[in-house]
Design a protein around this motif. Structure first.
Motif, mmCIF file in Angstrom:
data_model
loop_
_atom_site.group_PDB
_atom_site.id
_atom_site.type_symbol
_atom_site.label_atom_id
_atom_site.label_comp_id
_atom_site.label_asym_id
_atom_site.label_seq_id
_atom_site.Cartn_x
_atom_site.Cartn_y
_atom_site.Cartn_z
ATOM 1 N N ILE A 1 0.841 -1.208 0.000
ATOM 2 C CA ILE A 1 0.000 0.000 0.000
ATOM 3 C C ILE A 1 0.875 1.257 0.000
ATOM 4 O O ILE A 1 0.584 2.240 -0.700
ATOM 5 C CB ILE A 1 -0.943 -0.007 1.229
ATOM 6 N N LEU A 2 1.943 1.227 0.784
ATOM 7 C CA LEU A 2 2.835 2.384 0.882
ATOM 8 C C LEU A 2 3.503 2.676 -0.460
ATOM 9 O O LEU A 2 3.635 3.834 -0.862
ATOM 10 C CB LEU A 2 3.883 2.123 1.956
ATOM 11 N N LYS A 3 3.920 1.627 -1.144
ATOM 12 C CA LYS A 3 4.564 1.807 -2.448
ATOM 13 C C LYS A 3 3.594 2.413 -3.457
ATOM 14 O O LYS A 3 3.951 3.302 -4.243
ATOM 15 C CB LYS A 3 5.085 0.467 -2.958
ATOM 16 N N GLU A 4 2.341 1.953 -3.423
ATOM 17 C CA GLU A 4 1.317 2.501 -4.326
ATOM 18 C C GLU A 4 1.064 3.973 -4.026
ATOM 19 O O GLU A 4 0.919 4.790 -4.945
ATOM 20 C CB GLU A 4 0.020 1.697 -4.185
ATOM 21 N N GLU B 1 3.976 6.158 -5.309
ATOM 22 C CA GLU B 1 3.928 6.380 -6.757
ATOM 23 C C GLU B 1 2.770 7.302 -7.141
ATOM 24 O O GLU B 1 2.915 8.159 -8.013
ATOM 25 C CB GLU B 1 3.796 5.036 -7.472
ATOM 26 N N LYS B 2 1.639 7.133 -6.477
ATOM 27 C CA LYS B 2 0.460 7.937 -6.795
ATOM 28 C C LYS B 2 0.700 9.423 -6.558
ATOM 29 O O LYS B 2 0.296 10.276 -7.359
ATOM 30 C CB LYS B 2 -0.736 7.465 -5.965
ATOM 31 N N HIS B 3 1.383 9.749 -5.467
ATOM 32 C CA HIS B 3 1.587 11.147 -5.096
ATOM 33 C C HIS B 3 2.970 11.664 -5.474
ATOM 34 O O HIS B 3 3.312 12.803 -5.121
ATOM 35 C CB HIS B 3 1.371 11.312 -3.586
ATOM 36 N N ALA C 1 8.044 7.693 2.186
ATOM 37 C CA ALA C 1 6.815 7.477 2.956
ATOM 38 C C ALA C 1 7.078 6.438 4.037
ATOM 39 O O ALA C 1 7.902 5.538 3.865
ATOM 40 C CB ALA C 1 5.687 7.013 2.041
ATOM 41 N N THR C 2 6.366 6.574 5.160
ATOM 42 C CA THR C 2 6.518 5.656 6.289
ATOM 43 C C THR C 2 5.152 5.326 6.871
ATOM 44 O O THR C 2 4.283 6.198 6.946
ATOM 45 C CB THR C 2 7.399 6.278 7.398
ATOM 46 N N MET D 1 9.449 3.557 2.494
ATOM 47 C CA MET D 1 9.843 3.587 1.084
ATOM 48 C C MET D 1 10.596 4.884 0.814
ATOM 49 O O MET D 1 10.196 5.927 1.327
ATOM 50 C CB MET D 1 8.611 3.489 0.175
ATOM 51 N N PRO D 2 11.667 4.870 0.026
ATOM 52 C CA PRO D 2 12.233 3.693 -0.646
ATOM 53 C C PRO D 2 12.958 2.780 0.326
ATOM 54 O O PRO D 2 13.412 3.209 1.382
ATOM 55 C CB PRO D 2 13.204 4.324 -1.646
ATOM 56 N N ASP D 3 13.058 1.498 -0.064
ATOM 57 C CA ASP D 3 13.728 0.512 0.773
ATOM 58 C C ASP D 3 15.001 0.028 0.085
ATOM 59 O O ASP D 3 15.469 0.647 -0.878
ATOM 60 C CB ASP D 3 12.777 -0.643 1.083
ATOM 61 N N PHE D 4 15.560 -1.075 0.530
ATOM 62 C CA PHE D 4 16.789 -1.609 -0.059
ATOM 63 C C PHE D 4 16.820 -3.121 0.140
ATOM 64 O O PHE D 4 16.047 -3.676 0.921
ATOM 65 C CB PHE D 4 18.028 -0.964 0.569
#
Length: 462
Positions: A218-221, A224-226, A231-232, A249-252
């Motif tokens: 959900i966080l990744k979506e 990208e949407k905004h 984001a956390t 996000m972003p992660d590694f």
């Protein structure tokens, strides 16, 4: 006589004065010492099917050469380079010193590479196993787990759980001492005192694999949407303080952490990067007002759209004016001036003290590295009213996402602030298990206030 005196002096020096040094050298020649590395404890997530591996130890093969045993360096370099996709010139450079007993060609070989090397059967080329830290889930919960690098005593934890519990995960290595003969060979029947290494503890985290996966999705979506930079998001059980997910996000990928160019991505914003929380602070301010019995859900005030203090004018979002409003409406519409009204009723000193009781301005105590405390210094001077007004709706002060989640959990938990917990079970090397119990910090509001603020918040989202 002179020679005899010299001999006696020399004997005295050797047998008495230098006794310790010669005894140590003799011991080193007679005994061979081998270090036994402790195996690093593994890390797991909670899952319906049992613990899910997040960080484990995996064996890889290493290819190396013994230059003094290589009779045809050009042929070996060519064939080995093709088998392992290594530059032939690099291999030849490693073969140049004929007295060198050991040169690594490539680590962490794939199964296909191992097979190709074995099929070549090149003289002076060999394979040996090495254990590495492996993260089966890849990027999942990367900010939580961190990573472990190669080093002494089974690796060193970097960031996340790997760093916070580094001592527990490492365990303790041991030494094996064995007598050897003049040729350096071990004497099989000699005494061989041995202590087994104390393996590292295994950890089962409070993180739920499914909830963590869905949170990250959900966080990744949303990211990208905004078109956001980062984001956390967190999910916490309010009754126990157990963190069920903590996503950033972003992660590694912990398996490839060395390839990361921007090291700042390793930092966990949920605990390390305070920010101005803004309007999410409003329910906390309202709960303080209700608990101090200065306002109630039905308490009314008249909103004029702006409040002026010390030459500053604070307005509602989009310059809206709401007129006669209840406290419930203040939360529903997120009215800035309504929060100023509540803060005025409470008073500056009480408001600042109650915020601190909620845990703002101090570390939560979660067992993750580099936790920040946030900042309430703007509330130190009771004479500057504007600072308190803006703090009432989350501006001019800072908090970490974890502090915000813990405070909200207290609102839902009957007013009891719980210590956030990231570890559920510690499995010690001796087979004993330690279950981490929930820890109450203090009561921040009454149960009655918790019920009232809960009803008001439900009306906000209905």
């Amino acid at each position: 006589v002179v020679l005899g005196v010299c001999l006696l002096v020399r004997l005295y020096k050797t047998q008495v004065v230098e006794h310790g040094m010669w005894a140590q050298q003799a011991e080193e020649q007679r005994l061979a010492t081998v270090n036994l590395q402790a195996e690093r404890g593994e890390i797991f997530l909670r899952d319906t099917d049992g613990p899910y591996p997040l960080a484990v130890n995996r064996e890889y093969m290493l290819a190396y050469v013994v230059p003094k045993d290589v009779t045809e360096p050009d042929t070996v370099a060519l064939k080995l380079g093709e088998a392992l996709s290594v530059d032939t010139k690099d291999i030849l450079a490693r073969l140049a010193d004929r007295s060198d007993p050991f040169e690594v060609i490539k680590r962490k070989l794939s199964d296909d590479e191992v097979t190709r090397v074995q099929e070549l059967q090149l003289k002076g080329v060999a394979l040996m196993p090495e254990k590495y830290r492996y993260y089966p889930a890849g990027n999942l919960a990367s900010h939580i787990v961190g990573f472990s690098s190669l080093g002494e005593r089974g690796g060193a934890g970097g960031y996340g759980i790997e760093a916070a519990f580094d001592d527990e995960l490492r365990g303790f290595s041991a030494e094996v001492k064995q007598e050897r003969d003049a040729g350096g060979r071990w004497i099989a029947l000699s005494n061989r005192p041995e202590d087994a290494p104390n393996q590292g503890d295994a950890l089962v985290l409070t993180i739920d694999r499914v909830i963590q996966h869905e949170t990250e999705k959900i966080l990744k979506e949303a990211l990208e949407k905004h078109s956001a930079d980062s984001a956390t998001a967190l999910v916490m059980d309010p009754e126990t303080g157990k963190i069920l997910s903590m996503a950033t996000m972003p992660d590694f990928n912990p398996n490839e952490y060395a390839k990361t160019e921007d090291y700042s991505v390793f930092l966990n914003p949920a605990v390390s990067l305070p920010y101005e929380p803004g309007s999410v602070m409003k329910p906390i301010t309202m709960a303080i007002g209700i608990d101090e019995k200065k306002v109630a859900p039905g308490t009314e005030y008249t909103d004029t759209g702006a409040v002026t203090e010390s030459g500053y004018t604070v307005r509602n979002s989009e310059n809206k004016v709401y007129g006669r409003s209840t406290m419930t409406k203040v939360l529903e519409e997120s009215i800035n001036t309504g929060m100023i009204f509540v803060e005025r009723q409470v008073g500056h000193a009480v408001f600042a003290e109650r915020l601190r009781r909620f845990g703002f301005g101090e570390k939560t105590g979660v067992r993750l590295p580099a936790e920040a405390a946030g900042n309430l210094h703007n509330l130190d001077d009771l004479r500057i009213g504007i600072q308190f007004y803006t703090a009432a709706f989350g501006q001019g002060i800072t908090a970490t996402p974890l502090q915000i989640v813990a405070a909200y959990a207290a609102l839902a938990n009957g007013g009891m602030l719980m210590r956030p917990e990231i570890v559920d079970v510690i499995k010690h090397a001796d087979g004993q298990q330690e279950t981490i119990k929930p820890e109450e910090i203090r009561r921040v509001i009454s149960k009655e206030t918790s019920v009232e603020i809960g009803k008001m918040l439900r009306s906000v989202v209905v």
